[in-house]
Design a protein around this motif. Structure first.
Motif, short mmCIF file in Angstrom:
data_model
loop_
_atom_site.label_atom_id
_atom_site.label_comp_id
_atom_site.label_asym_id
_atom_site.label_seq_id
_atom_site.Cartn_x
_atom_site.Cartn_y
_atom_site.Cartn_z
N CYS A 7 13.54 1.14 37.77
CA CYS A 7 13.42 -0.31 37.61
C CYS A 7 12.34 -0.66 36.59
O CYS A 7 12.49 -1.63 35.84
CB CYS A 7 13.11 -0.99 38.94
N PHE A 8 11.27 0.09 36.55
CA PHE A 8 10.20 -0.19 35.60
C PHE A 8 10.55 0.28 34.19
O PHE A 8 10.24 -0.39 33.21
CB PHE A 8 8.89 0.45 36.04
N ILE A 9 11.21 1.41 34.07
CA ILE A 9 11.52 1.97 32.75
C ILE A 9 12.76 1.31 32.15
O ILE A 9 12.74 0.91 30.99
CB ILE A 9 11.72 3.49 32.85
N ALA A 10 13.83 1.21 32.91
CA ALA A 10 15.09 0.65 32.42
C ALA A 10 15.73 -0.19 33.52
O ALA A 10 16.57 0.31 34.28
CB ALA A 10 16.02 1.75 31.98
N PRO A 11 15.34 -1.45 33.64
CA PRO A 11 15.89 -2.30 34.71
C PRO A 11 17.41 -2.42 34.66
O PRO A 11 18.07 -2.47 35.70
CB PRO A 11 15.24 -3.66 34.48
N LEU A 26 23.53 -8.62 31.63
CA LEU A 26 22.56 -9.71 31.48
C LEU A 26 21.13 -9.18 31.45
O LEU A 26 20.28 -9.68 30.72
CB LEU A 26 22.72 -10.72 32.62
N CYS A 27 20.89 -8.15 32.21
CA CYS A 27 19.56 -7.54 32.26
C CYS A 27 19.24 -6.83 30.94
O CYS A 27 18.10 -6.85 30.48
CB CYS A 27 19.49 -6.57 33.43
N ILE A 28 20.25 -6.22 30.30
CA ILE A 28 20.03 -5.61 28.98
C ILE A 28 19.63 -6.68 27.98
O ILE A 28 18.68 -6.50 27.21
CB ILE A 28 21.30 -4.87 28.49
N ILE A 29 20.34 -7.80 27.99
CA ILE A 29 20.02 -8.89 27.07
C ILE A 29 18.61 -9.40 27.32
O ILE A 29 17.85 -9.64 26.39
CB ILE A 29 21.06 -10.02 27.21
N LEU A 30 18.25 -9.56 28.58
CA LEU A 30 16.90 -10.01 28.93
C LEU A 30 15.86 -8.96 28.56
O LEU A 30 14.77 -9.27 28.09
CB LEU A 30 16.85 -10.31 30.42
N LEU A 32 15.92 -6.85 26.12
CA LEU A 32 15.76 -6.70 24.67
C LEU A 32 14.62 -7.58 24.12
O LEU A 32 14.10 -7.28 23.06
CB LEU A 32 17.07 -7.02 23.95
N THR A 33 14.29 -8.63 24.82
CA THR A 33 13.16 -9.45 24.40
C THR A 33 11.90 -8.94 25.08
O THR A 33 11.93 -8.47 26.22
CB THR A 33 13.38 -10.92 24.76
N ILE A 35 9.31 -10.67 26.05
CA ILE A 35 8.94 -11.57 27.15
C ILE A 35 9.87 -11.37 28.35
O ILE A 35 9.45 -11.50 29.49
CB ILE A 35 8.97 -13.03 26.66
N GLY A 36 11.12 -11.03 28.09
CA GLY A 36 12.10 -10.89 29.16
C GLY A 36 12.01 -9.59 29.93
O GLY A 36 12.65 -9.43 30.95
N TRP A 37 11.19 -8.65 29.46
CA TRP A 37 11.11 -7.35 30.13
C TRP A 37 10.52 -7.49 31.53
O TRP A 37 10.99 -6.86 32.48
CB TRP A 37 10.25 -6.39 29.29
N ILE A 38 9.51 -8.32 31.68
CA ILE A 38 8.87 -8.50 33.00
C ILE A 38 9.83 -9.14 34.00
O ILE A 38 10.00 -8.63 35.11
CB ILE A 38 7.55 -9.27 32.87
N PRO A 39 10.50 -10.27 33.65
CA PRO A 39 11.48 -10.82 34.61
C PRO A 39 12.64 -9.86 34.91
O PRO A 39 13.12 -9.82 36.04
CB PRO A 39 11.99 -12.09 33.93
N ALA A 40 13.06 -9.08 33.91
CA ALA A 40 14.14 -8.13 34.14
C ALA A 40 13.71 -7.06 35.14
O ALA A 40 14.48 -6.66 36.01
CB ALA A 40 14.57 -7.48 32.82
N THR A 41 12.47 -6.60 35.03
CA THR A 41 11.94 -5.61 35.96
C THR A 41 11.85 -6.18 37.38
O THR A 41 12.25 -5.53 38.35
CB THR A 41 10.56 -5.12 35.49
N ILE A 42 11.35 -7.40 37.49
CA ILE A 42 11.25 -8.03 38.80
C ILE A 42 12.63 -8.24 39.41
O ILE A 42 12.84 -8.01 40.61
CB ILE A 42 10.48 -9.37 38.69
#
Length: 54
Positions: A7-11, A26-30, A32-33, A35-42
């Motif tokens: 989850c931390f490396i590749a959500p 959707l998580c890949i798209i998130l 890629l940014t 800023i979006g890495w933290i919400p994707a991980t959560i």
């Protein structure tokens, strides 16, 4: 334990491994940014924790 690490490396991979294909895309798209890495991980952690509880 290994799912938390994924989850931390590749959500997006965690989503795919849990069978959530659309959420994974959707998580890949998130992810890629920068800023979006933290919400994707959560989001991936929340899905994995919910799936693990059932």
């Amino acid at each position: 334990m290994i799912m938390i690490l994924i989850c931390f490396i590749a959500p997006w991979l965690a989503m795919f491994l849990r069978g959530h294909m659309v959420q994974g895309v959707l998580c890949i798209i998130l992810h890629l940014t920068v800023i979006g890495w933290i919400p994707a991980t959560i989001w991936a952690l929340a899905v994995c924790r919910r799936e693990g509880a059932t």
